[in-house]
Design an enzyme around this catalytic site. Structure first.
Site, PDB file in Angstrom:
ATOM      1  N   ASP A   1      -9.636  -6.554  -3.379  1.00  0.00           N
ATOM      2  CA  ASP A   1      -9.127  -4.810  -3.853  1.00  0.00           C
ATOM      3  C   ASP A   1      -9.549  -4.492  -5.003  1.00  0.00           C
ATOM      4  OD1 ASP A   1      -7.975  -2.656  -3.695  1.00  0.00           O
ATOM      5  OD2 ASP A   1      -6.387  -3.808  -2.557  1.00  0.00           O
TER       6      ASP A   1
ATOM      7  N   SER B   1       1.016  -1.190  -0.133  1.00  0.00           N
ATOM      8  CA  SER B   1       0.249   0.289  -0.314  1.00  0.00           C
ATOM      9  C   SER B   1       0.588   1.205  -0.101  1.00  0.00           C
ATOM     10  CB  SER B   1      -0.800  -0.169   1.292  1.00  0.00           C
ATOM     11  OG  SER B   1      -2.094   0.890   0.549  1.00  0.00           O
TER      12      SER B   1
ATOM     13  N   HIS C   1      -7.914  -5.410   0.247  1.00  0.00           N
ATOM     14  CA  HIS C   1      -7.102  -4.810   0.569  1.00  0.00           C
ATOM     15  C   HIS C   1      -5.225  -4.934   1.425  1.00  0.00           C
ATOM     16  CE1 HIS C   1      -3.913  -1.949  -0.835  1.00  0.00           C
ATOM     17  NE2 HIS C   1      -3.965  -1.145   0.173  1.00  0.00           N
TER      18      HIS C   1
END
Length: 141
Positions: free
Chosen positions: A92, A41, A119
């Site tokens: 995601d 991320s 995610h």
């Protein structure tokens, strides 16, 4: 990472070159030579510029739906020769597919999509995540 969470803002990491220098310094301080850089991320803001500038110092790269992939061109990605495992969860539906669309230009990549994971696929499906990661690591020289 500096500037994220409760950490203070650090002027050094305000630019991509500063983030490359910061990550390079961390790796040197830890005495790491040819590490595998795992980047989930938000850490993409650090890992991607490092990959493009110093990818030859890495044994491998594992982006997990990182941010910032659209900041670079397909041509920039094509120059990178670092073995890469592009990893994300199939739930995601935004960042994972977007990262894949951009990172697929890395010439030495493979893709692992974890079923029923979002995610933070490493939290949703830790066994599947570790199986994919270890499989990738075992194939590196």
């Amino acid at each position: 990472l500096p500037g994220y969470g409760d950490s203070p803002r650090v002027e050094m990491v305000a630019t991509a070159q500063g983030r490359v220098a910061f990550l390079d310094h961390v790796l040197q301080e830890l005495g790491m030579r040819r590490p595998v850089l795992v980047s989930p991320s938000m850490s993409g803001r650090f890992a991607l510029p490092f990959l493009l500038a110093r990818g030859d110092q890495l044994a491998g790269f594992v982006p997990i739906a990182p941010v910032g992939t659209k900041d670079y061109t397909a041509e920039q990605y094509r120059w990178v020769q670092t073995p890469t495992l592009i990893l994300y969860g199939d739930r995601d539906t935004s960042l994972g597919p977007q990262a894949l669309q951009n990172l697929r230009h890395l010439p030495k990549h493979r893709v692992a999509v974890l079923p029923d994971a979002g995610h933070a696929c490493y939290l949703d499906k830790p066994e599947d995540f570790h199986r994919a990661l270890l499989g990738f690591l075992c194939q590196l020289k």
